[in-house]
Design a protein around this motif. Structure first.
Motif, PDB file in Angstrom:
ATOM      1  N   ASN A  41       0.625  -1.752  -0.089  1.00 10.88           N
ATOM      2  CA  ASN A  41       0.149  -0.179   0.120  1.00 10.88           C
ATOM      3  C   ASN A  41       0.541   1.133  -0.022  1.00 10.88           C
ATOM      4  OD1 ASN A  41      -2.500  -1.575  -0.444  1.00 10.88           O
ATOM      5  ND2 ASN A  41      -2.640  -1.138   2.126  1.00 10.88           N
ATOM      6  N   GLY A  42       0.366   2.162  -0.655  1.00  8.19           N
ATOM      7  CA  GLY A  42       1.001   3.398  -1.120  1.00  8.19           C
ATOM      8  C   GLY A  42       2.701   3.104  -1.822  1.00  8.19           C
ATOM      9  N   ARG A  43       2.835   1.960  -2.865  1.00  9.28           N
ATOM     10  CA  ARG A  43       3.525   1.516  -3.467  1.00  9.28           C
ATOM     11  C   ARG A  43       3.408   1.848  -4.772  1.00  9.28           C
ATOM     12  NH1 ARG A  43       7.086  -2.491   0.002  1.00  9.28           N
ATOM     13  NH2 ARG A  43       7.919  -3.087  -2.071  1.00  9.28           N
ATOM     14  N   PRO A  44       4.137   2.573  -5.995  1.00  2.10           N
ATOM     15  CA  PRO A  44       3.589   1.813  -6.885  1.00  2.10           C
ATOM     16  C   PRO A  44       2.949   0.109  -7.422  1.00  2.10           C
ATOM     17  CG  PRO A  44       5.458   3.195  -6.784  1.00  2.10           C
ATOM     18  CD  PRO A  44       5.829   2.574  -5.406  1.00  2.10           C
ATOM     19  N   TYR A  45       1.809   0.627  -7.959  1.00  3.11           N
ATOM     20  CA  TYR A  45       1.121  -0.719  -8.411  1.00  3.11           C
ATOM     21  C   TYR A  45       2.630  -1.617  -9.695  1.00  3.11           C
ATOM     22  CZ  TYR A  45      -2.060  -3.645 -10.590  1.00  3.11           C
ATOM     23  OH  TYR A  45      -2.702  -4.922 -10.614  1.00  3.11           O
ATOM     24  N   LEU A  46       3.071  -0.830 -10.343  1.00  2.00           N
ATOM     25  CA  LEU A  46       4.103  -1.799 -11.243  1.00  2.00           C
ATOM     26  C   LEU A  46       5.130  -2.815 -10.559  1.00  2.00           C
ATOM     27  CD1 LEU A  46       5.353  -2.013 -14.161  1.00  2.00           C
ATOM     28  CD2 LEU A  46       6.640   0.407 -13.789  1.00  2.00           C
ATOM     29  N   GLU A  47       5.307  -1.789  -9.320  1.00  3.43           N
ATOM     30  CA  GLU A  47       6.694  -2.736  -8.498  1.00  3.43           C
ATOM     31  C   GLU A  47       5.666  -3.337  -8.255  1.00  3.43           C
ATOM     32  OE1 GLU A  47       8.277  -1.839  -4.081  1.00  3.43           O
ATOM     33  OE2 GLU A  47       7.804   0.291  -5.241  1.00  3.43           O
ATOM     34  N   PHE A  48       5.054  -3.864  -7.623  1.00  2.31           N
ATOM     35  CA  PHE A  48       4.457  -4.763  -7.759  1.00  2.31           C
ATOM     36  C   PHE A  48       3.498  -5.917  -8.036  1.00  2.31           C
ATOM     37  CE2 PHE A  48       0.051  -7.376  -7.709  1.00  2.31           C
ATOM     38  CZ  PHE A  48       0.344  -7.921  -4.985  1.00  2.31           C
ATOM     39  N   LEU A  49       3.472  -5.849  -9.192  1.00  2.00           N
ATOM     40  CA  LEU A  49       3.340  -6.398 -10.300  1.00  2.00           C
ATOM     41  C   LEU A  49       5.272  -7.524 -11.073  1.00  2.00           C
ATOM     42  CD1 LEU A  49       1.026  -4.562 -12.398  1.00  2.00           C
ATOM     43  CD2 LEU A  49       0.799  -6.558 -11.317  1.00  2.00           C
ATOM     44  N   ARG A  50       6.085  -6.190 -10.864  1.00  6.26           N
ATOM     45  CA  ARG A  50       7.378  -6.820 -11.001  1.00  6.26           C
ATOM     46  C   ARG A  50       7.640  -8.005 -10.471  1.00  6.26           C
ATOM     47  NH1 ARG A  50      10.145  -0.672 -12.086  1.00  6.26           N
ATOM     48  NH2 ARG A  50       9.648  -1.043 -14.642  1.00  6.26           N
ATOM     49  N   ASP A  51       7.367  -7.607  -8.332  1.00  5.67           N
ATOM     50  CA  ASP A  51       7.671  -8.014  -8.057  1.00  5.67           C
ATOM     51  C   ASP A  51       6.765  -9.910  -7.602  1.00  5.67           C
ATOM     52  OD1 ASP A  51       9.619  -7.065  -6.745  1.00  5.67           O
ATOM     53  OD2 ASP A  51       8.158  -5.742  -5.034  1.00  5.67           O
ATOM     54  N   GLN A  52       6.176 -10.041  -8.564  1.00  4.08           N
ATOM     55  CA  GLN A  52       5.295 -10.917  -8.832  1.00  4.08           C
ATOM     56  C   GLN A  52       5.743 -12.366 -10.305  1.00  4.08           C
ATOM     57  OE1 GLN A  52       2.706 -11.690  -6.447  1.00  4.08           O
ATOM     58  NE2 GLN A  52       3.442 -10.437  -5.497  1.00  4.08           N
ATOM     59  N   GLN A  53       7.057 -11.198 -10.182  1.00  2.44           N
ATOM     60  CA  GLN A  53       7.531 -12.739 -11.309  1.00  2.44           C
ATOM     61  C   GLN A  53       6.648 -12.550 -12.698  1.00  2.44           C
ATOM     62  OE1 GLN A  53      10.441 -13.450 -10.860  1.00  2.44           O
ATOM     63  NE2 GLN A  53       9.976 -12.296  -8.381  1.00  2.44           N
ATOM     64  N   LEU A  54       5.779 -10.881 -13.175  1.00  2.00           N
ATOM     65  CA  LEU A  54       5.304 -11.126 -14.410  1.00  2.00           C
ATOM     66  C   LEU A  54       6.495 -10.409 -15.447  1.00  2.00           C
ATOM     67  CD1 LEU A  54       1.808  -9.771 -12.682  1.00  2.00           C
ATOM     68  CD2 LEU A  54       2.342 -12.284 -13.320  1.00  2.00           C
ATOM     69  N   GLY A  55       6.467 -11.339 -16.709  1.00  2.38           N
ATOM     70  CA  GLY A  55       7.043 -10.541 -17.510  1.00  2.38           C
ATOM     71  C   GLY A  55       6.863  -9.478 -18.091  1.00  2.38           C
ATOM     72  N   GLU A  56       7.899  -8.600 -19.302  1.00 10.10           N
ATOM     73  CA  GLU A  56       6.797  -7.341 -19.136  1.00 10.10           C
ATOM     74  C   GLU A  56       5.670  -6.898 -20.093  1.00 10.10           C
ATOM     75  OE1 GLU A  56       9.063  -4.214 -22.462  1.00 10.10           O
ATOM     76  OE2 GLU A  56      10.714  -6.115 -21.721  1.00 10.10           O
ATOM     77  N   SER A  57       5.314  -8.192 -21.009  1.00 10.02           N
ATOM     78  CA  SER A  57       3.888  -8.380 -21.972  1.00 10.02           C
ATOM     79  C   SER A  57       2.527  -8.390 -21.062  1.00 10.02           C
ATOM     80  CB  SER A  57       4.702  -9.626 -22.623  1.00 10.02           C
ATOM     81  OG  SER A  57       5.129  -9.271 -23.765  1.00 10.02           O
ATOM     82  N   LEU A  58       3.118  -8.715 -20.037  1.00 10.81           N
ATOM     83  CA  LEU A  58       1.716  -9.141 -18.669  1.00 10.81           C
ATOM     84  C   LEU A  58       2.190  -7.686 -17.791  1.00 10.81           C
ATOM     85  CD1 LEU A  58       2.588 -13.203 -17.704  1.00 10.81           C
ATOM     86  CD2 LEU A  58       1.062 -12.100 -19.468  1.00 10.81           C
ATOM     87  N   GLN A  59       2.770  -7.634 -16.977  1.00  7.86           N
ATOM     88  CA  GLN A  59       3.079  -5.511 -16.674  1.00  7.86           C
ATOM     89  C   GLN A  59       2.209  -5.531 -17.802  1.00  7.86           C
ATOM     90  OE1 GLN A  59       7.013  -4.943 -15.272  1.00  7.86           O
ATOM     91  NE2 GLN A  59       7.283  -7.170 -15.093  1.00  7.86           N
ATOM     92  N   HIS A  60       2.520  -5.138 -18.547  1.00  4.45           N
ATOM     93  CA  HIS A  60       1.723  -3.940 -19.754  1.00  4.45           C
ATOM     94  C   HIS A  60       0.312  -4.287 -19.901  1.00  4.45           C
ATOM     95  CE1 HIS A  60       1.718  -1.612 -23.086  1.00  4.45           C
ATOM     96  NE2 HIS A  60       0.619  -2.441 -23.385  1.00  4.45           N
ATOM     97  N   PHE A  61      -0.227  -5.378 -20.097  1.00  5.95           N
ATOM     98  CA  PHE A  61      -1.959  -5.784 -20.416  1.00  5.95           C
ATOM     99  C   PHE A  61      -2.296  -5.305 -19.381  1.00  5.95           C
ATOM    100  CE2 PHE A  61      -0.931  -9.364 -23.500  1.00  5.95           C
ATOM    101  CZ  PHE A  61      -0.478  -8.797 -24.490  1.00  5.95           C
ATOM    102  N   LEU A  62      -1.796  -6.065 -18.125  1.00  4.72           N
ATOM    103  CA  LEU A  62      -2.382  -6.074 -16.554  1.00  4.72           C
ATOM    104  C   LEU A  62      -2.770  -4.191 -15.850  1.00  4.72           C
ATOM    105  CD1 LEU A  62      -1.058  -8.554 -14.405  1.00  4.72           C
ATOM    106  CD2 LEU A  62      -3.066  -8.257 -15.026  1.00  4.72           C
ATOM    107  N   LEU A  63      -1.333  -3.559 -15.992  1.00  6.49           N
ATOM    108  CA  LEU A  63      -1.049  -2.211 -15.685  1.00  6.49           C
ATOM    109  C   LEU A  63      -2.039  -1.337 -17.088  1.00  6.49           C
ATOM    110  CD1 LEU A  63      -0.506  -0.115 -13.500  1.00  6.49           C
ATOM    111  CD2 LEU A  63       2.076   0.435 -15.983  1.00  6.49           C
TER     112      LEU A  63
END
Length: 611
Positions: free
Chosen positions: A280-302
């Motif tokens: 909470n309070g930290r960027p959502y992109l940081e959370f997605l990266r720490d979930q071991q999601l690739g660049e494509s999945l991060q782009h789709f989700l974000l």
């Protein structure tokens, strides 16, 4: 109703026919309030309106004209002792600025094209209407089932959305038309077949507006189509985003490992966990990266599922993702619906509901002044544009009716940059040309605005066959042309080039800036306590801001009443002077079929005595 026939006493006077004002009008009329609904414009829905192409050209001309200051008249003869006047603004020119138009078609049709158009127009029109009729009949049936099941849905909120009801069938595939030149003369000639929205939005299938349409039975006045695709612009290409379970497993863009990771993440994020709250309070992109999601999945989700920016807090990103996922499967493989004939239909649907329950409407008619009691600081009456004093208990006004000195905004006002394009093909061609798509375009530079694009096809009844209608929206940094023309140049062809490419060609384009209604909340205004202010469209993709605003105003006016209760079916209404026994007898006669009438006649003949 003619303006001369207006009664002189109402419970509520409403100025402006935007979405929030129209919802308030319907809600108040439904519970028995006497409503007078006025608009100084010649059309409904204000900045929520939809125009034909010819109507839009007239609107553009009006925006470019200078507003002449209106002469202030002396209304003292209509005032009583202990009263004072508050003058209202006579123009809303500040809400629309920087209007620019570009035409990329030839001015006149050549003889061959003109003959071809005259031979095919009727056939295209018939085929187009048949396709819409077929799909709308299916969706109307589903809407009826949804209305009947509306009460049960609230008790079964935790169930899988796929199990709620049958999904509306997709529109039948039509033969793909060959790309042919469309002239400006043809756009004008067939201009009535366009329905071009000033604001670009979609309806979340589990959003507050869809729930309100179902609850109030206002949905009977409109038809809707599914948004069929969610696309994204990435690395110079338009790609389809897999968002439902079926899309994920059918996707050719993702590897098997990526599909598993995506499904695991979408399943896990539906419930809040300690791991999520730690971000909470930290960027959502940081959370997605720490979930071991690739660049494509991060782009789709974000950008395409949560539809947020890289610096959005994790709690907001997860909330947006959950809302997206909850809306999946209710009506189709995407979370969105779009009203046939454009978004301008929605405010008019609520106006129809208000009129059914006694609301009085008058366009090209306005209010010049509010009459205020000095002792109670309440508005007692209004003076209309014809000099008539109309008593009222409450007044609801669109923000543009207030003078600048009464608009004390907490944040500085923001604007939206809008572009409307008529193109000759889709940004992502497919087997069917009848696709309604939403395209997310990430910011081109750090800190820049993300762009939302909605592409409409002819079966949505917003453009003619052989063309697409494209809406672009983003938060303003400069003028709309400065903000959006670089993207238009990248994704579309705007001039004839020797090297033919597959990009769609822009036939006609409009840029303008519109005031962002979410920043126009009036703070600390010096208005009477029974005068309530509505703001225009906001920059969100959904309609939550307008519905929330309308409900808040209604609760202030009538705190003891239910907001937009269901309207009765026409056959359940008992009119004045008609007894309930007579109605029951009529219903019994209507329920009897022709066979029953024939049997009764035969029985009567058998019971007659023989001569």
């Amino acid at each position: 109703m003619a303006a001369e026939d207006l009664p002189s006493d109402f419970d509520i006077v409403i100025l402006g026919t935007g979405l929030a004002e129209s919802v308030v009008a319907a809600a108040c009329s439904r519970v028995g309030q006497r409503v007078l609904h006025l608009d100084r414009r010649s059309y409904y829905a204000a900045n929520w309106a939809s125009f034909t192409f010819n109507g839009l050209l007239t609107w553009i001309q009006e925006q470019n004209e200078e507003t002449k200051p209106e002469e202030v008249k002396d209304w003292s003869s209509l005032m009583e002792e202990g009263e004072e006047l508050i003058h209202l603004s006579n123009s809303d020119s500040a809400s629309i600025t920087n209007v620019q138009v570009f035409n990329y078609t030839s001015e006149e049709e050549d003889d061959t094209q003109s003959a071809d158009a005259s031979n095919t127009t009727e056939e295209e029109k018939a085929a187009d209407e048949d396709a819409v009729k077929e799909s709308s009949e299916t969706e109307s049936a589903d809407s009826k089932e949804e209305e009947e099941a509306g009460a049960a849905e609230e008790q079964t909120e935790g169930e899988e959305p796929e199990a709620e009801q049958p999904l509306p069938s997709s529109p039948s595939n039509q033969s793909k038309p060959a790309r042919k030149k469309v002239s400006y003369a043809q756009l004008v000639k067939e201009g009535r077949r366009f329905n071009i929205d000033l604001v670009s939005k979609l309806l979340f299938s589990r959003g507050s507006l869809v729930d309100l349409l179902i609850k109030s039975n206002v949905s009977r006045y409109a038809e809707f189509k599914n948004v069929t695709r969610i696309l994204t612009y990435r690395h110079g290409n338009v790609e389809q985003v897999p968002c439902s379970r079926a899309d994920v497993f059918a996707s050719r863009q993702l590897s098997v490992v990526e599909k598993r990771k995506l499904m695991r993440f979408l399943t896990s994020c539906m419930e809040e966990t300690e791991e999520q709250t730690a971000y909470n309070g930290r960027p959502y992109l940081e959370f997605l990266r720490d979930q071991q999601l690739g660049e494509s999945l991060q782009h789709f989700l974000l950008h395409s599922i949560a539809m947020v920016t890289e610096d959005t807090p994790t709690e907001e990103g997860l909330a947006s993702t959950r809302h997206f996922l909850r809306c999946l499967g209710r009506y189709g493989n995407t979370p969105f619906l779009f009203p046939v004939y454009g978004l301008g239909e929605i405010p008019q649907c609520f106006c129809r509901m208000s009129a059914v329950f006694g609301g009085i409407y008058c366009l090209r008619h306005s209010v010049h002044c509010l009459i205020v009691d000095k002792d109670t600081n309440r508005c007692k009456a209004v003076i209309d544009s014809r000099g008539q004093r109309i008593s009222c208990s409450h007044v609801v006004v669109e923000n543009s009716y207030l003078d600048a000195d009464r608009k004390q905004m907490a944040p500085p006002p923001r604007y939206l940059s809008r572009a409307v394009l008529i193109t000759d093909s889709s940004v992502l061609p497919s087997d069917s040309d009848q696709q309604i798509s939403v395209v997310t375009v990430p910011p081109g530079a750090a800190g820049g605005p993300a762009v939302k694009m909605v592409e409409l096809c002819s079966s949505s009844m917003t453009c003619i066959p052989g063309t697409h209608l494209v809406h672009l929206t983003c938060q303003s940094v400069g003028s709309a042309h400065e903000d959006l023309s670089p993207l238009v140049t990248r994704m579309f062809r705007t001039t004839e080039s020797q090297n033919e490419d597959q990009r769609p060609s822009v036939l006609w384009c409009l840029f303008f800036n519109m005031a962002d209604g979410s920043t126009l909340e009036v703070k600390g205004h010096q208005l009477p306590s029974n005068v309530y202010v509505c703001c225009g469209p906001d920059g969100g993709l959904g309609h939550e801001h307008a519905v929330k605003q309308a409900e808040s105003i209604f609760q202030k006016i009538l705190p003891e009443e239910e907001f937009c209760p269901p309207a009765p079916n026409p056959e359940d209404i008992i009119y004045d002077g008609e007894s309930s026994s007579a109605v029951d007898q009529d219903l019994q006669e209507e329920s009897r079929g022709p066979d029953q009438d024939q049997n009764q006649e035969n029985q009567n003949q058998e019971n007659q005595p023989e001569e």
